[in-house]
Write an enzyme that holds these catalytic residues in place. Structure first.
Site, PDB file in Angstrom:
ATOM      1  CB  SER A  96      -0.761   0.155   1.537  1.00  0.00           C
ATOM      2  OG  SER A  96      -2.370   0.716   0.870  1.00  0.00           O
ATOM      3  CG  MET A  97       2.725   5.695   2.556  1.00  0.00           C
ATOM      4  SD  MET A  97       1.360   6.279   3.808  1.00  0.00           S
ATOM      5  CE  MET A  97       3.304   5.406   5.073  1.00  0.00           C
TER       6      MET A  97
END
Length: 258
Positions: A96-97
């Site tokens: 994700s991030m």
């Protein structure tokens, strides 16, 4: 420059021993996540892989530090840490991030004296940087941020229902969402290393086309693998994801044929 050992102790966690000559996998947590998320991965791959998990400021034992709200600035910090405190070639794994952060960190290392140290990237649960969505979770009230987290990871609902736990993680979540939702890629270095992308077939945050957009970030090889599940598909698919990582590590670290 700070003492390399001090930087390593501040930013990196190694939970299990590794054999001499084992490849190094540097893990980048997701928004709201911490280094400890990768403890099971470290256990599964030890001692054949040295797993180093990044601990971003603002969480767990670094909770007294301010959360970074600029992803580019955080990538600058991490690149300096890895240059000073980690020897030899590395492979990055982000979710994700953490995928975007791994990519930006690799770009910084590729543009300096460590240009050949990053052997490859494994990026999970995140869109390629050329894709754009207008997202404003970081502007919601506390209840709205928690609602979004539970939407992506229903297993977190019971934990976040505890007001003390919710109050502890909300500043981290708001800061991380600010960093990732205000992020915009900059012109500059193009990667030369291979990029492997992992994605869930029911992830509301990433379509197949958006995952495939990572191919445009590198002149190296590209591979896309899809697993059953949503944004946190890797929790239920842990064995398959571990196997994919081992496969990618072997490919990235295999000597080139002459």
């Amino acid at each position: 420059m700070a003492d390399p050992q001090a930087l390593r102790e501040l930013w990196l966690r190694q939970y299990h021993p590794a054999s001499d000559g084992a490849p190094t996998l540097v893990c980048f947590p997701y928004a709201g996540g911490a280094a400890s998320y990768f403890h099971p991965l470290s256990e599964a791959l030890s001692p054949g892989v040295r797993v180093l998990s990044l601990q971003y400021p603002g969480r767990q034992d670094r909770r007294a530090e301010p959360v970074r709200t600029d992803l580019h600035a955080l990538a600058d910090e991490i690149a300096r840490v890895l240059s000073a405190a980690v020897d030899g070639p590395v492979v990055f794994f982000g979710h994700s991030m953490g995928s975007t952060l791994a990519y930006e960190t690799a770009r910084r290392l590729a543009d300096g004296p460590d240009g050949e140290r990053v052997l490859g990237l494994v990026l999970s649960g995140r869109r390629g940087p050329s894709t754009v969505r207008h997202e404003t979770v970081h502007l919601r009230d506390d209840a709205g941020i928690l609602e979004e987290v539970v939407r992506l990871d229903r297993g977190s609902a019971a934990l976040l229902a505890d007001p003390d736990i919710a109050g502890m993680v909300l500043p981290v979540l708001r800061g991380d969402y600010t960093a990732v939702e205000t992020y915009a890629p900059r012109e500059g270095v193009r990667l030369r290393c291979p990029v492997s992308v992992l994605t869930g077939d029911a992830d509301p945050q990433v379509t197949a086309e958006e995952a495939g957009a990572w191919a445009g970030t590198t002149d190296g090889a590209f591979r896309l693998r899809t697993f059953p599940g949503g944004h946190f598909y890797l929790n239920a698919q842990r064995g398959a994801v571990n196997a994919a990582l081992v496969e990618d590590l072997a490919a990235f670290t295999r000597p080139a044929r002459v």
